[in-house]
Motif scaffolding. Structure first.
Motif, PDB file in Angstrom:
ATOM      1  N   MET A  19      55.302  11.252   8.485  1.00 37.98           N
ATOM      2  CA  MET A  19      54.050  10.096   9.506  1.00 37.98           C
ATOM      3  C   MET A  19      54.554   8.733   9.032  1.00 37.98           C
ATOM      4  SD  MET A  19      50.308  10.002   8.288  1.00 37.98           S
ATOM      5  CE  MET A  19      49.661  11.456   9.310  1.00 37.98           C
ATOM      6  N   ALA A  20      55.631   8.130  10.091  1.00 42.64           N
ATOM      7  CA  ALA A  20      56.042   6.861   9.923  1.00 42.64           C
ATOM      8  C   ALA A  20      54.774   5.570  10.068  1.00 42.64           C
ATOM      9  CB  ALA A  20      57.006   6.227  11.009  1.00 42.64           C
ATOM     10  N   LEU A  21      53.737   5.778  10.833  1.00 45.93           N
ATOM     11  CA  LEU A  21      52.633   4.737  10.278  1.00 45.93           C
ATOM     12  C   LEU A  21      51.662   5.522  10.274  1.00 45.93           C
ATOM     13  CD1 LEU A  21      53.693   2.723  13.101  1.00 45.93           C
ATOM     14  CD2 LEU A  21      53.893   2.232  11.040  1.00 45.93           C
ATOM     15  N   LYS A  22      50.612   5.082   8.735  1.00 48.49           N
ATOM     16  CA  LYS A  22      49.002   5.588   8.761  1.00 48.49           C
ATOM     17  C   LYS A  22      48.363   4.801   9.075  1.00 48.49           C
ATOM     18  CE  LYS A  22      48.317   8.612   5.193  1.00 48.49           C
ATOM     19  NZ  LYS A  22      48.683   9.371   4.074  1.00 48.49           N
ATOM     20  N   ASN A  23      47.010   5.026  10.112  1.00 47.85           N
ATOM     21  CA  ASN A  23      45.538   3.983  10.070  1.00 47.85           C
ATOM     22  C   ASN A  23      46.439   2.686  10.117  1.00 47.85           C
ATOM     23  OD1 ASN A  23      42.931   3.459  10.655  1.00 47.85           O
ATOM     24  ND2 ASN A  23      43.243   4.349   8.366  1.00 47.85           N
ATOM     25  N   ILE A  24      46.941   2.485  11.147  1.00 47.39           N
ATOM     26  CA  ILE A  24      47.276   1.098  10.116  1.00 47.39           C
ATOM     27  C   ILE A  24      46.003   0.204  11.086  1.00 47.39           C
ATOM     28  CG2 ILE A  24      48.772  -1.522  11.004  1.00 47.39           C
ATOM     29  CD1 ILE A  24      50.478   0.650   8.917  1.00 47.39           C
ATOM     30  N   ASN A  25      45.190  -0.923  10.673  1.00 47.61           N
ATOM     31  CA  ASN A  25      44.933  -1.960  11.660  1.00 47.61           C
ATOM     32  C   ASN A  25      45.114  -3.349  10.868  1.00 47.61           C
ATOM     33  OD1 ASN A  25      41.959  -0.103  12.516  1.00 47.61           O
ATOM     34  ND2 ASN A  25      43.022   1.005   9.952  1.00 47.61           N
ATOM     35  N   LEU A  26      44.789  -3.913  11.779  1.00 44.92           N
ATOM     36  CA  LEU A  26      45.490  -5.751  11.126  1.00 44.92           C
ATOM     37  C   LEU A  26      45.630  -6.016  13.084  1.00 44.92           C
ATOM     38  CD1 LEU A  26      47.832  -6.901   9.916  1.00 44.92           C
ATOM     39  CD2 LEU A  26      49.837  -6.013  11.508  1.00 44.92           C
ATOM     40  N   LYS A  27      45.217  -7.468  13.460  1.00 40.26           N
ATOM     41  CA  LYS A  27      44.893  -8.562  13.831  1.00 40.26           C
ATOM     42  C   LYS A  27      46.072 -10.392  13.200  1.00 40.26           C
ATOM     43  CE  LYS A  27      40.463  -7.698  15.321  1.00 40.26           C
ATOM     44  NZ  LYS A  27      39.015  -8.540  15.190  1.00 40.26           N
ATOM     45  N   ILE A  28      46.700  -9.787  15.149  1.00 46.44           N
ATOM     46  CA  ILE A  28      47.631 -10.972  14.542  1.00 46.44           C
ATOM     47  C   ILE A  28      47.210 -12.173  15.339  1.00 46.44           C
ATOM     48  CG2 ILE A  28      49.817 -12.333  14.299  1.00 46.44           C
ATOM     49  CD1 ILE A  28      49.782  -9.955  13.136  1.00 46.44           C
ATOM     50  N   SER A  42      59.394   2.869   4.752  1.00 44.55           N
ATOM     51  CA  SER A  42      57.396   2.763   4.739  1.00 44.55           C
ATOM     52  C   SER A  42      57.652   2.606   6.371  1.00 44.55           C
ATOM     53  CB  SER A  42      57.792   1.390   3.830  1.00 44.55           C
ATOM     54  OG  SER A  42      58.062   0.391   4.246  1.00 44.55           O
ATOM     55  N   GLY A  43      57.955   2.665   6.984  1.00 45.17           N
ATOM     56  CA  GLY A  43      57.640   1.910   8.500  1.00 45.17           C
ATOM     57  C   GLY A  43      57.762   0.859   9.225  1.00 45.17           C
ATOM     58  N   LYS A  44      58.327  -0.576   8.923  1.00 51.53           N
ATOM     59  CA  LYS A  44      58.905  -1.637   8.773  1.00 51.53           C
ATOM     60  C   LYS A  44      59.045  -1.563  10.706  1.00 51.53           C
ATOM     61  CE  LYS A  44      60.534  -3.197   5.700  1.00 51.53           C
ATOM     62  NZ  LYS A  44      61.090  -1.669   4.795  1.00 51.53           N
ATOM     63  N   THR A  45      60.401  -0.877  10.903  1.00 55.12           N
ATOM     64  CA  THR A  45      61.314  -1.165  12.233  1.00 55.12           C
ATOM     65  C   THR A  45      59.990  -0.088  13.093  1.00 55.12           C
ATOM     66  OG1 THR A  45      62.951  -1.126  10.968  1.00 55.12           O
ATOM     67  CG2 THR A  45      62.885  -0.429  13.179  1.00 55.12           C
ATOM     68  N   THR A  46      59.433   1.012  13.090  1.00 55.93           N
ATOM     69  CA  THR A  46      58.635   1.628  13.693  1.00 55.93           C
ATOM     70  C   THR A  46      57.286   1.277  13.958  1.00 55.93           C
ATOM     71  OG1 THR A  46      58.724   3.536  12.505  1.00 55.93           O
ATOM     72  CG2 THR A  46      57.270   3.843  14.238  1.00 55.93           C
ATOM     73  N   LEU A  47      57.283  -0.117  12.914  1.00 55.05           N
ATOM     74  CA  LEU A  47      55.898  -1.055  13.544  1.00 55.05           C
ATOM     75  C   LEU A  47      56.036  -1.877  14.208  1.00 55.05           C
ATOM     76  CD1 LEU A  47      52.374  -1.138  12.542  1.00 55.05           C
ATOM     77  CD2 LEU A  47      53.105  -3.384  11.200  1.00 55.05           C
ATOM     78  N   ARG A 216      53.805   0.657   2.424  1.00 54.32           N
ATOM     79  CA  ARG A 216      54.539   1.441   1.674  1.00 54.32           C
ATOM     80  C   ARG A 216      54.009   3.102   2.335  1.00 54.32           C
ATOM     81  NH1 ARG A 216      54.388   1.176  -4.389  1.00 54.32           N
ATOM     82  NH2 ARG A 216      55.736  -0.588  -3.445  1.00 54.32           N
ATOM     83  N   ASP A 217      55.244   4.084   2.439  1.00 59.77           N
ATOM     84  CA  ASP A 217      55.231   5.026   3.069  1.00 59.77           C
ATOM     85  C   ASP A 217      53.652   5.003   4.602  1.00 59.77           C
ATOM     86  OD1 ASP A 217      56.131   6.108   1.170  1.00 59.77           O
ATOM     87  OD2 ASP A 217      54.600   7.090  -0.224  1.00 59.77           O
ATOM     88  N   GLY A 218      54.249   4.544   5.203  1.00 60.17           N
ATOM     89  CA  GLY A 218      53.485   3.858   6.853  1.00 60.17           C
ATOM     90  C   GLY A 218      52.236   3.357   6.521  1.00 60.17           C
ATOM     91  N   SER A 241      57.930 -10.214  -7.162  1.00 59.52           N
ATOM     92  CA  SER A 241      58.362  -8.957  -7.072  1.00 59.52           C
ATOM     93  C   SER A 241      57.850  -7.675  -6.903  1.00 59.52           C
ATOM     94  CB  SER A 241      60.109  -9.349  -6.982  1.00 59.52           C
ATOM     95  OG  SER A 241      60.046 -10.377  -6.662  1.00 59.52           O
ATOM     96  N   ASP A 242      58.085  -7.802  -8.498  1.00 55.20           N
ATOM     97  CA  ASP A 242      57.210  -6.756  -9.125  1.00 55.20           C
ATOM     98  C   ASP A 242      56.443  -6.154  -8.082  1.00 55.20           C
ATOM     99  OD1 ASP A 242      58.131  -6.117 -11.331  1.00 55.20           O
ATOM    100  OD2 ASP A 242      56.577  -6.447 -12.357  1.00 55.20           O
ATOM    101  N   GLN A 243      55.287  -6.739  -7.807  1.00 56.83           N
ATOM    102  CA  GLN A 243      54.108  -6.514  -7.170  1.00 56.83           C
ATOM    103  C   GLN A 243      53.969  -6.334  -5.686  1.00 56.83           C
ATOM    104  OE1 GLN A 243      51.986  -9.921  -6.785  1.00 56.83           O
ATOM    105  NE2 GLN A 243      50.812  -9.597  -8.817  1.00 56.83           N
ATOM    106  N   ILE A 244      55.078  -6.582  -5.155  1.00 59.38           N
ATOM    107  CA  ILE A 244      55.830  -6.422  -4.087  1.00 59.38           C
ATOM    108  C   ILE A 244      56.383  -4.735  -4.065  1.00 59.38           C
ATOM    109  CG2 ILE A 244      56.631  -6.715  -1.871  1.00 59.38           C
ATOM    110  CD1 ILE A 244      55.714  -9.247  -2.470  1.00 59.38           C
ATOM    111  N   GLY A 245      56.742  -4.488  -4.591  1.00 55.06           N
ATOM    112  CA  GLY A 245      57.472  -3.430  -5.118  1.00 55.06           C
ATOM    113  C   GLY A 245      59.307  -2.993  -4.935  1.00 55.06           C
ATOM    114  N   GLU A 246      59.385  -4.230  -5.224  1.00 51.51           N
ATOM    115  CA  GLU A 246      61.354  -3.716  -4.317  1.00 51.51           C
ATOM    116  C   GLU A 246      62.248  -4.760  -6.034  1.00 51.51           C
ATOM    117  OE1 GLU A 246      61.468  -7.758  -1.831  1.00 51.51           O
ATOM    118  OE2 GLU A 246      60.455  -6.413  -0.204  1.00 51.51           O
TER     119      GLU A 246
END
Ligand code: ATP
Length: 246
Positions: A19-28, A42-47, A216-218, A241-246
């Motif tokens: 499951m590359a993307l999971k319930n993404i809701n987003l407005k740009i 985590s699904g970035k490119t797939t998005l 993370r995980d889609g 960086s810590d919060q972002i988890g990198e």
């Protein structure tokens, strides 16, 4: 400019499903620069690919400029990529036999822009990315950062409303990365009706991001607003960086 709702993408590999993307809701919104960060896989490119119509979602809707992307046929996707979305990849998609000028001009030839207008726009774009002196060089004679700047000029060729960039500074030194970042920023200031979504691990983009989304995980697990100068201080950067988890 773009809206994603209840978006899912499942890749099937034999018996396995990812499951590359999971319930993404987003407005740009117009004028926004949105940064997407997250660990590998985590699904970035797939998005980005789902927004651009390159990958079909398994469920959910994607709208770009009132176009329902998941419903578009091949010609519709071509029009979307030709006229409404500019894509910048980490592995520059330049044509090796064409000069910098030829590469930037190509999308305008495809969309049948008149020659005089084309020539003017190529000059303008090459100037904007600081590459006018390299106009007649072919990609092999350009550095990584220079190639990336040509790829950026190419993505802006047909004046798309939405720019999608996948690791635009992934292959370049830090000085080129800073220049590329400044160019994105200027392009948005000059064209406040556009929006940009940038997938990156590069902290320079945090300086200019209106929003940073963490995948993370889609799933979008966190969303940050603009970082203050204070938060961008080296000391606190570590904490971010810590919060972002990198
Ligand atoms: P990276 O930072 O390494 O580029 P990413 O966050 O961009 O990673 P994606 O490339 O979007 O991640 O991949 C998300 C998940 O989907 C991964 O588990 C990947 O293996 C899987 N995946 C991506 N494309 C396909 C595909 N075409 N077929 C099968 N699985 C895929």
């Amino acid at each position: 400019i773009a809206e994603l709702s209840e978006l899912y993408k499942i890749f099937k590999q034999g018996q396995n499903e990812v499951m590359a993307l999971k319930n993404i809701n987003l407005k740009i919104y117009p004028g926004e620069l949105v940064v997407i960060m997250g660990p590998s896989g985590s699904g970035k490119t797939t998005l980005l690919h789902v927004i651009a119509g390159i990958t079909r979602p398994s469920a959910g809707n994607v709208t770009v400029n009132d176009l329902k992307v998941e419903k578009l046929k091949d010609e519709g996707i071509q029009d979307l990529l030709q006229n409404h979305i500019g894509m910048i990849f980490q592995f520059f998609n330049l044509i090796p036999t064409l000069t910098a000028t030829g590469n930037v001009e190509m999308p305008m030839i495809v969309s049948k822009m008149p020659k005089i207008q084309r020539k003017e726009r190529v000059q303008y774009l090459l100037k904007e990315v600081g590459m006018i002196e390299r106009a007649n060089h072919r990609p092999f004679a350009l550095s990584g950062g220079e190639k990336q700047r040509i790829a950026i000029a190419q993505a802006f060729a047909n004046n798309p409303e939405l720019i999608l960039a996948d690791e635009p500074t992934g292959n370049v030194d830090s000085i080129s990365a800073e220049k590329i970042m400044q160019y994105f920023k200027k392009a948005l200031v000059d064209n406040p009706e556009k929006a940009m979504i940038i997938v990156t691990h590069d902290i320079v983009f945090r300086k200019i991001a209106d929003r940073t989304l963490i995948l993370r995980d889609g799933e979008i697990i966190k969303e940050y607003g603009r970082f203050s100068q204070d938060e961008l201080d080296t000391q606190k950067n570590a904490k971010i960086s810590d919060q972002i988890g990198e």
